[in-house]
Design a protein around this motif. Structure first.
Motif, short mmCIF file in Angstrom:
data_model
loop_
_atom_site.label_atom_id
_atom_site.label_comp_id
_atom_site.label_asym_id
_atom_site.label_seq_id
_atom_site.Cartn_x
_atom_site.Cartn_y
_atom_site.Cartn_z
N PRO A 242 -24.28 87.84 32.11
CA PRO A 242 -25.06 87.80 30.87
C PRO A 242 -25.80 86.48 30.72
CG PRO A 242 -22.84 88.60 30.46
CD PRO A 242 -22.85 88.07 31.86
N MET A 243 -26.83 86.49 29.91
CA MET A 243 -27.61 85.28 29.69
C MET A 243 -26.79 84.22 28.96
SD MET A 243 -31.55 86.30 28.90
CE MET A 243 -31.26 87.25 27.42
N SER A 244 -27.04 82.97 29.32
CA SER A 244 -26.38 81.84 28.66
C SER A 244 -27.02 81.62 27.29
CB SER A 244 -26.54 80.58 29.51
OG SER A 244 -27.91 80.19 29.54
N ALA A 245 -26.38 80.77 26.50
CA ALA A 245 -26.90 80.44 25.17
C ALA A 245 -28.33 79.90 25.27
CB ALA A 245 -25.99 79.43 24.50
N GLN A 246 -28.58 79.05 26.24
CA GLN A 246 -29.92 78.49 26.40
C GLN A 246 -30.91 79.57 26.82
OE1 GLN A 246 -30.28 75.48 29.44
NE2 GLN A 246 -32.26 74.76 28.70
N GLU A 247 -30.51 80.43 27.73
CA GLU A 247 -31.40 81.49 28.19
C GLU A 247 -31.78 82.44 27.07
OE1 GLU A 247 -30.54 82.49 32.80
OE2 GLU A 247 -28.82 82.78 31.46
N LEU A 248 -30.84 82.74 26.19
CA LEU A 248 -31.12 83.62 25.05
C LEU A 248 -32.23 83.05 24.18
CD1 LEU A 248 -27.45 84.45 24.03
CD2 LEU A 248 -29.08 86.07 25.02
N ARG A 249 -32.16 81.76 23.93
CA ARG A 249 -33.16 81.12 23.07
C ARG A 249 -34.51 81.01 23.78
NH1 ARG A 249 -28.17 80.20 21.80
NH2 ARG A 249 -27.56 79.58 19.69
N THR B 143 -33.62 91.10 31.86
CA THR B 143 -32.51 90.16 32.03
C THR B 143 -31.56 90.48 33.18
OG1 THR B 143 -30.96 91.29 30.53
CG2 THR B 143 -32.58 89.77 29.54
N ARG B 144 -31.64 91.67 33.78
CA ARG B 144 -30.86 92.00 34.98
C ARG B 144 -31.74 92.86 35.88
NH1 ARG B 144 -25.60 92.18 32.57
NH2 ARG B 144 -25.81 90.77 30.79
N ARG B 145 -31.37 92.93 37.15
CA ARG B 145 -32.12 93.80 38.06
C ARG B 145 -31.94 95.27 37.65
NH1 ARG B 145 -34.80 94.34 42.68
NH2 ARG B 145 -34.78 92.08 43.06
N LEU B 146 -33.03 96.00 37.58
CA LEU B 146 -33.03 97.42 37.25
C LEU B 146 -33.48 98.22 38.48
CD1 LEU B 146 -34.62 97.33 33.67
CD2 LEU B 146 -32.20 97.34 34.30
N PRO B 147 -33.29 99.54 38.48
CA PRO B 147 -33.75 100.35 39.62
C PRO B 147 -35.24 100.13 39.89
CG PRO B 147 -32.30 101.64 38.23
CD PRO B 147 -32.54 100.35 37.50
N ASP B 148 -35.62 100.26 41.15
CA ASP B 148 -36.99 99.96 41.58
C ASP B 148 -38.02 100.78 40.79
OD1 ASP B 148 -36.06 98.16 43.41
OD2 ASP B 148 -36.17 99.52 45.13
N ARG B 149 -37.72 102.03 40.54
CA ARG B 149 -38.67 102.88 39.81
C ARG B 149 -38.96 102.31 38.42
NH1 ARG B 149 -37.15 108.13 36.97
NH2 ARG B 149 -39.11 108.92 36.15
N VAL B 150 -37.94 101.77 37.78
CA VAL B 150 -38.11 101.20 36.44
C VAL B 150 -38.92 99.91 36.51
CG1 VAL B 150 -36.91 100.30 34.42
CG2 VAL B 150 -35.94 102.24 35.70
N LEU B 151 -38.61 99.08 37.50
CA LEU B 151 -39.36 97.84 37.66
C LEU B 151 -40.83 98.11 37.93
CD1 LEU B 151 -36.83 95.76 39.80
CD2 LEU B 151 -37.35 95.48 37.36
N GLN B 152 -41.11 99.12 38.74
CA GLN B 152 -42.50 99.47 39.04
C GLN B 152 -43.23 99.90 37.77
OE1 GLN B 152 -42.14 102.43 42.11
NE2 GLN B 152 -41.42 100.96 43.64
N ALA B 153 -42.58 100.70 36.95
CA ALA B 153 -43.19 101.16 35.70
C ALA B 153 -43.45 99.99 34.76
CB ALA B 153 -42.31 102.21 35.04
N ALA B 154 -42.52 99.07 34.70
CA ALA B 154 -42.69 97.91 33.82
C ALA B 154 -43.81 97.00 34.32
CB ALA B 154 -41.37 97.14 33.74
N ARG B 155 -43.86 96.78 35.63
CA ARG B 155 -44.87 95.88 36.20
C ARG B 155 -46.27 96.48 36.12
NH1 ARG B 155 -40.65 94.37 41.00
NH2 ARG B 155 -39.91 92.40 40.11
N ALA B 156 -46.35 97.80 36.03
CA ALA B 156 -47.67 98.44 35.90
C ALA B 156 -48.30 98.15 34.55
CB ALA B 156 -47.53 99.94 36.11
N ARG B 157 -47.48 97.75 33.59
CA ARG B 157 -48.00 97.55 32.25
C ARG B 157 -47.87 96.11 31.75
NH1 ARG B 157 -49.17 100.35 27.44
NH2 ARG B 157 -50.07 98.72 26.14
N PHE B 158 -46.85 95.40 32.24
CA PHE B 158 -46.56 94.07 31.71
C PHE B 158 -46.49 93.02 32.83
CE2 PHE B 158 -44.29 97.17 28.96
CZ PHE B 158 -45.02 96.99 27.80
N ASP B 159 -46.61 91.77 32.44
CA ASP B 159 -46.38 90.64 33.34
C ASP B 159 -44.87 90.37 33.32
OD1 ASP B 159 -46.26 88.30 34.77
OD2 ASP B 159 -47.39 87.10 33.32
#
Length: 318
Positions: free
Chosen positions: A32-39, A7-23
């Motif tokens: 923060p996310m809006s009411a619609q975005e939360l749903r 939901t927010r930009r994270l450090p590059d190292r974290v994004l790389q680790a996440a992208r290695a495993r997930f779409d």
């Protein structure tokens, strides 16, 4: 591959680790996310990595009766923006990132104590404005910190870390208030009632956020402080009744305050902005690259464990 919303930009190292495993879909914004975005997050993604201000409350879960998302891996130790019981009832696991934030947050508490006591922010503003006329024996006299008494409200990981810095670094006597009995403080420190803790020379609040601590610091507890006392909050903004704190400061009933968090952040009340005896920081408690990377990697580890069918290391609602 499972889909993950960050939901927010994270450090590059974290994004790389996440992208290695997930779409990964990253919401590259700071608000923060809006009411619609939360749903939409619950409806359209397998996993969600939210953070402070993303308010997953009962009404959100109620509006998405069969959520696709099965885990909220919160980025941060505080999770009062997520109703963990409502999440559990909806079949959604919630995790957080404890431990990684302890030292950095305690450092900020100590910074606020020193800045407020020694009028450091005020002094820098004076100098930058070109108004400093040179050293003088009575120029900007502040409050001596060494050897004073510290009162800590909440004696968990962060509260203890603040106390250790103040006792071993500044020879301060430490008293603390904690809702449950602390059998081993881990250092010279004495558990007392709220009134005695609030009556210390410096008061640092380090309790978790949530319904149990909402406005724990209010007009009644602030009245327990002495006129020379300095108040510091690095916990959550809504732990403090901000209006009561402003009244206390404006009336001169305490000497000053240092704040890193706010009740309705990012909104900061105008009266706080105008007081020279108040130190204001923009929620910098964990704002170090190493710390934010550690938090992010811990959140990713929780996600990977969940995706693998294992219990996440930091599960909040088993």
């Amino acid at each position: 591959m499972q889909t993950l919303l960050i939901t927010r930009r994270l450090p590059d190292r974290v994004l790389q680790a996440a992208r290695a495993r997930f779409d990964v879909t990253m919401r590259d914004r700071t608000d923060p996310m809006s009411a619609q975005e939360l749903r939409i997050a619950l409806r359209d993604y397998d996993l969600v990595l939210p953070t402070l201000g993303d308010r997953f409350q009962p009404d959100v879960f109620g509006d998405v009766p069969n959520p696709r998302a099965k885990i909220l891996a919160n980025f941060g130790v505080g999770y009062n923006h997520i109703d963990v019981d409502a999440a559990k009832a909806a079949g959604i696991a919630v995790t957080n990132t404890p431990g990684a934030v302890t030292d950095a947050t305690a450092d900020i508490a100590l910074s606020l104590i020193l800045m407020t006591a020694r009028r450091l922010g005020e002094g820098e503003r004076l100098l930058r404005a070109g108004q400093w006329e040179g050293w003088g024996p009575v120029q900007m006299l502040g409050t001596h910190v060494t050897g004073k008494r510290l009162g800590v409200i909440g004696f968990g990981r962060i509260g203890k870390a603040i106390a250790k810095r103040c006792h071993f670094g500044f020879d301060m006597e430490v008293v603390f208030y904690n809702r449950s009995k602390v059998e081993d403080p881990g250092m010279p420190a004495r558990q007392v009632d709220m009134a005695e803790a609030m009556a210390a020379d410096f008061v640092a609040v380090a309790v978790p956020g949530g319904a149990a601590t909402h406005h724990l610091i209010n007009a009644t507890t602030l009245a327990m402080m002495k006129p020379s006392g300095i108040f510091v909050n690095i916990s959550r903004g809504d732990v403090v009744d901000e209006a009561a704190l402003i009244d206390t400061l404006q009336a001169g009933r305490i000497a000053g305050a240092g704040l890193d968090v706010y009740e309705f952040e990012p909104k900061v009340p105008a009266p706080l902005m105008t007081m020279e005896n108040v130190t204001l920081l923009p929620h910098l408690g964990t704002a170090c690259l190493e710390v934010r990377e550690s938090m992010g990697m811990m959140a990713v580890a929780n996600l990977i464990a969940f995706a693998d069918g294992r219990t996440p290391p930091n599960l909040l609602n088993p």
